[in-house]
Structures are given as structure tokens and as C-alpha cells.
Design an enzyme around this catalytic site. Structure first.
Site, PDB file in Angstrom:
ATOM      1  N   TYR A   1       3.681   0.370  22.136  1.00  0.00           N
ATOM      2  CA  TYR A   1       3.521  -0.013  21.040  1.00  0.00           C
ATOM      3  C   TYR A   1       1.843  -0.174  20.469  1.00  0.00           C
ATOM      4  O   TYR A   1       1.488   0.142  19.515  1.00  0.00           O
ATOM      5  CB  TYR A   1       4.343  -1.231  20.085  1.00  0.00           C
ATOM      6  CG  TYR A   1       4.457  -1.508  18.898  1.00  0.00           C
ATOM      7  CD1 TYR A   1       4.990  -0.533  18.018  1.00  0.00           C
ATOM      8  CD2 TYR A   1       3.796  -2.403  18.301  1.00  0.00           C
ATOM      9  CE1 TYR A   1       5.086  -0.577  16.610  1.00  0.00           C
ATOM     10  CE2 TYR A   1       3.777  -2.587  16.933  1.00  0.00           C
ATOM     11  CZ  TYR A   1       4.222  -1.625  16.123  1.00  0.00           C
ATOM     12  OH  TYR A   1       4.441  -1.912  14.794  1.00  0.00           O
TER      13      TYR A   1
ATOM     14  N   TRP B   1       5.502   9.950  11.628  1.00  0.00           N
ATOM     15  CA  TRP B   1       5.072   8.611  12.131  1.00  0.00           C
ATOM     16  C   TRP B   1       6.042   7.733  12.543  1.00  0.00           C
ATOM     17  O   TRP B   1       6.253   7.042  13.797  1.00  0.00           O
ATOM     18  CB  TRP B   1       3.779   7.968  11.280  1.00  0.00           C
ATOM     19  CG  TRP B   1       3.411   6.453  11.839  1.00  0.00           C
ATOM     20  CD1 TRP B   1       3.822   5.378  11.346  1.00  0.00           C
ATOM     21  CD2 TRP B   1       2.492   6.228  12.915  1.00  0.00           C
ATOM     22  NE1 TRP B   1       3.285   4.422  12.295  1.00  0.00           N
ATOM     23  CE2 TRP B   1       2.357   4.898  13.003  1.00  0.00           C
ATOM     24  CE3 TRP B   1       1.636   6.811  13.807  1.00  0.00           C
ATOM     25  CZ2 TRP B   1       1.645   4.372  13.957  1.00  0.00           C
ATOM     26  CZ3 TRP B   1       0.880   6.307  14.534  1.00  0.00           C
ATOM     27  CH2 TRP B   1       0.976   5.009  14.728  1.00  0.00           C
TER      28      TRP B   1
ATOM     29  N   HIS C   1      -1.100   1.808  18.386  1.00  0.00           N
ATOM     30  CA  HIS C   1      -1.859   1.353  17.016  1.00  0.00           C
ATOM     31  C   HIS C   1      -3.348   1.189  17.065  1.00  0.00           C
ATOM     32  O   HIS C   1      -3.871   0.417  16.465  1.00  0.00           O
ATOM     33  CB  HIS C   1      -0.994  -0.021  16.582  1.00  0.00           C
ATOM     34  CG  HIS C   1       0.069   0.276  15.875  1.00  0.00           C
ATOM     35  ND1 HIS C   1       1.305   0.533  16.553  1.00  0.00           N
ATOM     36  CD2 HIS C   1       0.549   0.218  14.591  1.00  0.00           C
ATOM     37  CE1 HIS C   1       2.491   0.665  15.658  1.00  0.00           C
ATOM     38  NE2 HIS C   1       1.837   0.553  14.568  1.00  0.00           N
TER      39      HIS C   1
ATOM     40  N   TYR D   1      -3.341  -4.431   4.659  1.00  0.00           N
ATOM     41  CA  TYR D   1      -2.224  -4.414   5.514  1.00  0.00           C
ATOM     42  C   TYR D   1      -2.427  -4.792   6.873  1.00  0.00           C
ATOM     43  O   TYR D   1      -3.593  -4.249   7.578  1.00  0.00           O
ATOM     44  CB  TYR D   1      -1.742  -2.777   5.402  1.00  0.00           C
ATOM     45  CG  TYR D   1      -0.422  -2.609   5.803  1.00  0.00           C
ATOM     46  CD1 TYR D   1       0.051  -3.523   6.963  1.00  0.00           C
ATOM     47  CD2 TYR D   1       0.029  -1.425   5.538  1.00  0.00           C
ATOM     48  CE1 TYR D   1       1.587  -2.959   7.297  1.00  0.00           C
ATOM     49  CE2 TYR D   1       1.451  -0.973   6.087  1.00  0.00           C
ATOM     50  CZ  TYR D   1       2.221  -1.648   6.863  1.00  0.00           C
ATOM     51  OH  TYR D   1       3.242  -1.521   7.344  1.00  0.00           O
TER      52      TYR D   1
END
Length: 126
Positions: free
Chosen positions: A22, A80, A26, A45
Site C-alpha cells: 500500500y 485507481w 502511494h 489532502y
């Protein structure tokens, strides 16, 4: 009159056995996905990863419903989110659409403004 900025915070749980992957996904996020997030109206964000895979996300927007609708219709975001969905425990649907926002119970700036202390605080820092 412009609407106030909406602050949105949410939590999801990343499966512990998938944490490394994960994080890798990113680092970095696809450039076209970054562009879609920005185009949706989300800004500032951030994602924060805690113990046990607890993922906390935060962003600001002027219209969260419009941002959600934009991303729901985005082909890039659909691809995505399809790739991200298997990383999460107990999630039905796309992560960007199914995460439940947390309730904000305190915001320093809002309370300073309400108390009239914001101007005094700003002046004392300059």
C-alpha cells in the site's frame, strides 16, 4: 458569498499483510490520479498511517458532494480505486466513495474566530 471550506477526515483499515505494498503504491501516486484529485476540488489532502493499518485521511474542499461526484465519474479514479479496494478490511465499494467521514468536534481557527481572539492571536505573531 462563498461557502466555507469543508474539512473532511475519514478512516479506513489497511490489511496488515498489505501495508508495505500500500505504501509502495502511494510512493508516488499516478500523476493522472493526482491531477484528478486536484481537478475534483480537493486540496490539502493527506493520508496518515497508524498502528495496525489504521489509515486516516484528511482533505479540504469547497463542495464535498461535487468532489465526490467528480471522482465517481472519473475513469482514472475508477481504475485507481479498483486497484486500491483489495487493500482495505471491511469495505464495501470504492474506497473514495465508501469511507465514512469522521465528525469534527474541535477546530482551533473556528473557535478563535467565534471568540474574537483570532485577530489578537494573528497580531501577536507578527
Amino acid at each position: 458569498m462563498t461557502s466555507p471550506t469543508q474539512r473532511v477526515c475519514f478512516q479506513l483499515r489497511v490489511k496488515p499483510e498489505l501495508l508495505d505494498e500500500y505504501i509502495r503504491r502511494h510512493s508516488p501516486v499516478w500523476p493522472e490520479m493526482l491531477a484528478e484529485i486536484a481537478a475534483s476540488g480537493r486540496r490539502n489532502y493527506s493520508l496518515f498511517l497508524g498502528e495496525g493499518g489504521l489509515l486516516t485521511g484528511y482533505y479540504e474542499t469547497d463542495d464535498d458532494e461535487a468532489a465526490q461526484a467528480y471522482l465517481a465519474a472519473s475513469e482514472v479514479a475508477t481504475r485507481w480505486e479498483a486497484q486500491m479496494a483489495p487493500f482495505f478490511d471491511g469495505l464495501d465499494g470504492r474506497p473514495d466513495q465508501a469511507a465514512t467521514p469522521l465528525t469534527e468536534v474541535f477546530n482551533l481557527h473556528t473557535q478563535l474566530v467565534a471568540s474574537g481572539a483570532a485577530a489578537a492571536t494573528t497580531e501577536s505573531t507578527h
